[in-house]
Design a protein around this motif. Structure first.
Motif, PDB file in Angstrom:
ATOM      1  N   TYR A 278      -1.927   5.028 -14.712  1.00 46.99           N
ATOM      2  CA  TYR A 278      -2.091   6.387 -14.212  1.00 46.99           C
ATOM      3  C   TYR A 278      -3.519   6.616 -13.748  1.00 46.99           C
ATOM      4  O   TYR A 278      -4.474   6.265 -14.439  1.00 46.99           O
ATOM      5  CB  TYR A 278      -1.708   7.390 -15.297  1.00 46.99           C
ATOM      6  CG  TYR A 278      -0.236   7.313 -15.655  1.00 46.99           C
ATOM      7  CD1 TYR A 278       0.700   8.122 -15.020  1.00 46.99           C
ATOM      8  CD2 TYR A 278       0.222   6.394 -16.606  1.00 46.99           C
ATOM      9  CE1 TYR A 278       2.050   8.029 -15.325  1.00 46.99           C
ATOM     10  CE2 TYR A 278       1.565   6.292 -16.919  1.00 46.99           C
ATOM     11  CZ  TYR A 278       2.479   7.110 -16.270  1.00 46.99           C
ATOM     12  OH  TYR A 278       3.820   7.011 -16.569  1.00 46.99           O
ATOM     13  N   GLY A 279      -3.668   7.186 -12.550  1.00 44.37           N
ATOM     14  CA  GLY A 279      -4.976   7.376 -11.946  1.00 44.37           C
ATOM     15  C   GLY A 279      -5.397   6.223 -11.070  1.00 44.37           C
ATOM     16  O   GLY A 279      -6.398   6.312 -10.354  1.00 44.37           O
ATOM     17  N   GLY A 280      -4.642   5.110 -11.096  1.00 46.36           N
ATOM     18  CA  GLY A 280      -4.961   3.942 -10.288  1.00 46.36           C
ATOM     19  C   GLY A 280      -4.182   3.924  -8.983  1.00 46.36           C
ATOM     20  O   GLY A 280      -3.559   4.908  -8.592  1.00 46.36           O
ATOM     21  N   ARG A 281      -4.196   2.781  -8.313  1.00 50.63           N
ATOM     22  CA  ARG A 281      -3.538   2.657  -7.003  1.00 50.63           C
ATOM     23  C   ARG A 281      -2.022   2.671  -7.125  1.00 50.63           C
ATOM     24  O   ARG A 281      -1.313   3.152  -6.245  1.00 50.63           O
ATOM     25  CB  ARG A 281      -4.011   1.372  -6.316  1.00 50.63           C
ATOM     26  CG  ARG A 281      -5.479   1.426  -5.918  1.00 50.63           C
ATOM     27  CD  ARG A 281      -6.054   0.042  -5.671  1.00 50.63           C
ATOM     28  NE  ARG A 281      -5.431  -0.615  -4.522  1.00 50.63           N
ATOM     29  CZ  ARG A 281      -5.664  -1.894  -4.189  1.00 50.63           C
ATOM     30  NH1 ARG A 281      -6.477  -2.628  -4.933  1.00 50.63           N
ATOM     31  NH2 ARG A 281      -5.090  -2.419  -3.129  1.00 50.63           N
ATOM     32  N   TRP A 282      -1.507   2.105  -8.194  1.00 52.42           N
ATOM     33  CA  TRP A 282      -0.074   2.120  -8.500  1.00 52.42           C
ATOM     34  C   TRP A 282       0.069   2.370  -9.998  1.00 52.42           C
ATOM     35  O   TRP A 282      -0.855   2.108 -10.758  1.00 52.42           O
ATOM     36  CB  TRP A 282       0.597   0.774  -8.199  1.00 52.42           C
ATOM     37  CG  TRP A 282       0.359   0.219  -6.840  1.00 52.42           C
ATOM     38  CD1 TRP A 282       1.065   0.490  -5.693  1.00 52.42           C
ATOM     39  CD2 TRP A 282      -0.656  -0.727  -6.454  1.00 52.42           C
ATOM     40  NE1 TRP A 282       0.559  -0.216  -4.635  1.00 52.42           N
ATOM     41  CE2 TRP A 282      -0.494  -0.975  -5.069  1.00 52.42           C
ATOM     42  CE3 TRP A 282      -1.674  -1.389  -7.138  1.00 52.42           C
ATOM     43  CZ2 TRP A 282      -1.309  -1.851  -4.363  1.00 52.42           C
ATOM     44  CZ3 TRP A 282      -2.489  -2.253  -6.441  1.00 52.42           C
ATOM     45  CH2 TRP A 282      -2.316  -2.483  -5.076  1.00 52.42           C
ATOM     46  N   VAL A 283       1.222   2.867 -10.403  1.00 53.29           N
ATOM     47  CA  VAL A 283       1.554   2.852 -11.831  1.00 53.29           C
ATOM     48  C   VAL A 283       2.634   1.792 -12.014  1.00 53.29           C
ATOM     49  O   VAL A 283       3.724   1.892 -11.455  1.00 53.29           O
ATOM     50  CB  VAL A 283       2.038   4.217 -12.340  1.00 53.29           C
ATOM     51  CG1 VAL A 283       2.368   4.133 -13.830  1.00 53.29           C
ATOM     52  CG2 VAL A 283       0.957   5.276 -12.098  1.00 53.29           C
ATOM     53  N   VAL A 284       2.295   0.749 -12.753  1.00 53.86           N
ATOM     54  CA  VAL A 284       3.213  -0.363 -12.990  1.00 53.86           C
ATOM     55  C   VAL A 284       3.785  -0.257 -14.401  1.00 53.86           C
ATOM     56  O   VAL A 284       3.047  -0.138 -15.371  1.00 53.86           O
ATOM     57  CB  VAL A 284       2.497  -1.722 -12.802  1.00 53.86           C
ATOM     58  CG1 VAL A 284       3.439  -2.865 -13.129  1.00 53.86           C
ATOM     59  CG2 VAL A 284       1.976  -1.855 -11.375  1.00 53.86           C
ATOM     60  N   ASN A 285       5.093  -0.263 -14.491  1.00 49.59           N
ATOM     61  CA  ASN A 285       5.825  -0.159 -15.748  1.00 49.59           C
ATOM     62  C   ASN A 285       5.499   1.114 -16.532  1.00 49.59           C
ATOM     63  O   ASN A 285       5.083   1.054 -17.702  1.00 49.59           O
ATOM     64  CB  ASN A 285       5.596  -1.405 -16.614  1.00 49.59           C
ATOM     65  CG  ASN A 285       6.287  -2.627 -16.046  1.00 49.59           C
ATOM     66  OD1 ASN A 285       7.327  -2.531 -15.410  1.00 49.59           O
ATOM     67  ND2 ASN A 285       5.696  -3.790 -16.272  1.00 49.59           N
ATOM     68  N   PRO A 286       5.725   2.281 -15.918  1.00 50.46           N
ATOM     69  CA  PRO A 286       5.524   3.533 -16.654  1.00 50.46           C
ATOM     70  C   PRO A 286       6.465   3.665 -17.849  1.00 50.46           C
ATOM     71  O   PRO A 286       6.174   4.390 -18.796  1.00 50.46           O
ATOM     72  CB  PRO A 286       5.807   4.614 -15.606  1.00 50.46           C
ATOM     73  CG  PRO A 286       6.683   3.952 -14.583  1.00 50.46           C
ATOM     74  CD  PRO A 286       6.185   2.533 -14.529  1.00 50.46           C
ATOM     75  N   SER A 287       7.575   2.923 -17.817  1.00 52.86           N
ATOM     76  CA  SER A 287       8.545   2.961 -18.919  1.00 52.86           C
ATOM     77  C   SER A 287       8.028   2.250 -20.170  1.00 52.86           C
ATOM     78  O   SER A 287       8.591   2.396 -21.248  1.00 52.86           O
ATOM     79  CB  SER A 287       9.843   2.280 -18.489  1.00 52.86           C
ATOM     80  OG  SER A 287       9.626   0.879 -18.316  1.00 52.86           O
ATOM     81  N   GLY A 288       6.968   1.454 -20.014  1.00 50.37           N
ATOM     82  CA  GLY A 288       6.513   0.570 -21.083  1.00 50.37           C
ATOM     83  C   GLY A 288       6.876  -0.868 -20.804  1.00 50.37           C
ATOM     84  O   GLY A 288       6.439  -1.783 -21.494  1.00 50.37           O
ATOM     85  N   GLY A 289       7.710  -1.061 -19.753  1.00 52.58           N
ATOM     86  CA  GLY A 289       8.081  -2.409 -19.372  1.00 52.58           C
ATOM     87  C   GLY A 289       8.894  -3.114 -20.442  1.00 52.58           C
ATOM     88  O   GLY A 289       9.279  -2.532 -21.456  1.00 52.58           O
ATOM     89  N   LEU A 290       9.160  -4.375 -20.205  1.00 50.27           N
ATOM     90  CA  LEU A 290       9.949  -5.153 -21.162  1.00 50.27           C
ATOM     91  C   LEU A 290       9.189  -5.355 -22.460  1.00 50.27           C
ATOM     92  O   LEU A 290       9.770  -5.417 -23.538  1.00 50.27           O
ATOM     93  CB  LEU A 290      10.318  -6.513 -20.567  1.00 50.27           C
ATOM     94  CG  LEU A 290      11.407  -6.573 -19.503  1.00 50.27           C
ATOM     95  CD1 LEU A 290      11.107  -5.721 -18.283  1.00 50.27           C
ATOM     96  CD2 LEU A 290      11.664  -8.007 -19.076  1.00 50.27           C
TER      97      LEU A 290
ATOM     98  N   ALA B 251       0.815  -1.214   0.000  1.00 50.37           N
ATOM     99  CA  ALA B 251       0.000   0.000   0.000  1.00 50.37           C
ATOM    100  C   ALA B 251       0.850   1.266   0.000  1.00 50.37           C
ATOM    101  O   ALA B 251       0.366   2.352  -0.350  1.00 50.37           O
ATOM    102  CB  ALA B 251      -0.939   0.004   1.204  1.00 50.37           C
ATOM    103  N   ASP B 252       2.130   1.160   0.400  1.00 47.70           N
ATOM    104  CA  ASP B 252       3.012   2.328   0.453  1.00 47.70           C
ATOM    105  C   ASP B 252       3.654   2.652  -0.885  1.00 47.70           C
ATOM    106  O   ASP B 252       4.247   3.723  -1.057  1.00 47.70           O
ATOM    107  CB  ASP B 252       4.123   2.099   1.487  1.00 47.70           C
ATOM    108  CG  ASP B 252       3.580   1.892   2.888  1.00 47.70           C
ATOM    109  OD1 ASP B 252       2.812   2.761   3.346  1.00 47.70           O
ATOM    110  OD2 ASP B 252       3.911   0.867   3.511  1.00 47.70           O
ATOM    111  N   LEU B 253       3.568   1.749  -1.821  1.00 52.77           N
ATOM    112  CA  LEU B 253       4.251   1.922  -3.102  1.00 52.77           C
ATOM    113  C   LEU B 253       3.491   2.885  -4.008  1.00 52.77           C
ATOM    114  O   LEU B 253       2.263   2.921  -4.016  1.00 52.77           O
ATOM    115  CB  LEU B 253       4.385   0.575  -3.811  1.00 52.77           C
ATOM    116  CG  LEU B 253       5.028  -0.572  -3.022  1.00 52.77           C
ATOM    117  CD1 LEU B 253       4.981  -1.855  -3.846  1.00 52.77           C
ATOM    118  CD2 LEU B 253       6.451  -0.232  -2.621  1.00 52.77           C
ATOM    119  N   ASP B 254       4.241   3.662  -4.771  1.00 57.44           N
ATOM    120  CA  ASP B 254       3.639   4.581  -5.741  1.00 57.44           C
ATOM    121  C   ASP B 254       3.881   4.130  -7.177  1.00 57.44           C
ATOM    122  O   ASP B 254       3.012   4.263  -8.029  1.00 57.44           O
ATOM    123  CB  ASP B 254       4.218   5.990  -5.563  1.00 57.44           C
ATOM    124  CG  ASP B 254       3.914   6.562  -4.204  1.00 57.44           C
ATOM    125  OD1 ASP B 254       2.723   6.700  -3.874  1.00 57.44           O
ATOM    126  OD2 ASP B 254       4.873   6.858  -3.446  1.00 57.44           O
TER     127      ASP B 254
END
Length: 403
Positions: A329-341, A288-291
């Protein structure tokens, strides 16, 4: 990480654009010179201040690490060549951090690169047992074998998740949609194309729920990170840009990898779960602490599996996270903002260091159009997850030095 361990800080990061193999006239020394120079310039230091270097690559000759780093200088320091499959870059980072954490150095360099052949990953030596053979034989007892091995393994894990929890093809495909969309804002990404859900689903079938637009490509490229001790940061006035590694763990395969008789375990979910638990304990943080999170989405199936292994949701609920836009974006976390692998690319030795670079930029607030607003706040927290089958997982937590 013991109670008396020294603090470790990221003070400089740099990477090349990730490219399709053969798309650019360069060799691995050129890649290393570019990423390493950027990282040193970002840290505001000369190469002569680096006391040890850890250089990762999967496909290359012995001592390629020396040849790569010699582009930055010839100072006689220890240079360690690192190969840990797809987690090679973060393994170099782990070793470079360990040297500082243990008080053996004040400034270290982790650098990774890859010059890859086009197409699916292949073996180099065919006169000996392949390191993945035990995993593949175990998986073949569960699901019909297919080639190439990597998409077969992760596709099989995706099929198992579907059978257990009712996860749909569309939910896996939405990971590809999200990560391709994120990469549109990343100038370092190999691909910057945006696709609809229908286009991702209609792309070439690979294995199980996976289609081509849900699979990471082979890539050329390099990443580099300069790490420093607290004393080095203070002496050089780097606190304003420094990012602290507040938790880090490497975990390799356990008995459960094979004893579970599960494709999900065979592709590393248990390793991830154990490594993440260690990191949360070290850092005094929880999901829950992760952004912002950069995780190892070599295939869309692995991103969904990793949501659960990192504790972002209960087991079986990963599909709900992607349906609810909880990981963009707009959610609880942003996962792979770089586009990921999947969309940024996956030069094996560089991937873990590119993840670290992205998260450093996010916490500093310098990620431009892909900036995660909460990550740039004074209490921003980032998590990195990098996995290599055969097997090793490295999980690392970061926050700004001044928060």
């Amino acid at each position: 990480m013991g109670t008396q361990a020294s603090k470790v800080f990221v003070v400089g990061v740099g990477m090349t654009k990730f490219e399709k193999p053969g798309a650019r006239e360069w060799d691995y020394p050129d890649m290393a010179r570019e990423s390493g120079t950027k990282a040193l310039e970002d840290a505001g230091i000369e190469y002569g201040e680096v006391e040890q270097a850890f250089v990762g690559y999967v496909y290359g000759e012995s001592t390629s690490g020396q040849r790569a780093v010699y582009e930055l200088g010839l100072t006689g320091i220890p240079i360690v060549n690192v190969n840990n499959n797809c987690s090679t870059g973060s393994t170099a980072l782990y070793l470079a951090a360990q040297a500082i954490r243990g008080g053996l150095a004040d400034c270290t360099l982790a650098l990774g690169f890859e010059k890859m052949q086009p197409g699916s990953l292949g073996s180099t030596f065919d006169d000996r047992e392949q390191p993945m053979m035990r995993h593949l034989l175990a998986l073949a007892e569960l699901q019909e074998f297919a080639m190439p091995p990597a998409p077969y393994m992760f596709g099989a894990a995706g099929k198992e998740h579907q059978e257990r929890y009712g996860t749909t093809d569309e939910q896996f495909a939405k990971v590809g949609v999200k990560n391709h969309r994120h990469s549109a804002n990343n100038p370092y990404a190999q691909f910057q194309d945006v696709y609809t859900l229908e286009e991702v689903l209609a792309s070439k079938p690979v294995y199980g729920p996976l289609t081509k637009l849900q699979c990471s490509p082979t890539s050329d490229g390099s990443g580099a990170v300069v790490l420093a001790s607290e004393d080095f940061v203070d002496r050089h006035g780097l606190a304003g840009q420094a990012v602290e590694i507040v938790g880090q763990s490497m975990v390799t395969d356990m008995n459960s990898t094979f004893a579970d008789k599960s494709a999900i375990s065979l592709v590393g979910a248990d390793m991830t779960r154990k490594a993440a638990a260690k990191v949360y304990e070290q850092a005094g943080l929880g999901p829950a602490d992760l952004d912002v999170i950069e995780l190892h989405d070599c295939f869309s199936a692995n991103e969904l599996l990793t949501y659960e292994a990192l504790g972002l949701c209960a087991e079986g609920d990963a599909g709900k996270l992607i349906d609810n836009d909880d990981t963009t974006y707009g959610g609880r976390w942003v996962v792979n903002p770089s586009g990921g692998l999947i969309s940024k690319g996956h030069p094996l030795g560089a991937t873990g260091l590119a993840q670290c670079s992205e998260l450093t930029w996010q916490l500093r607030g310098t990620a431009g159009a892909r900036q995660v607003e909460a990550a740039a706040g004074k209490d921003g927290v980032a998590l990195q997850h990098n996995i290599g089958l055969g097997g090793a997982v490295v999980v690392t937590a970061y926050r700004k030095a001044e928060h």
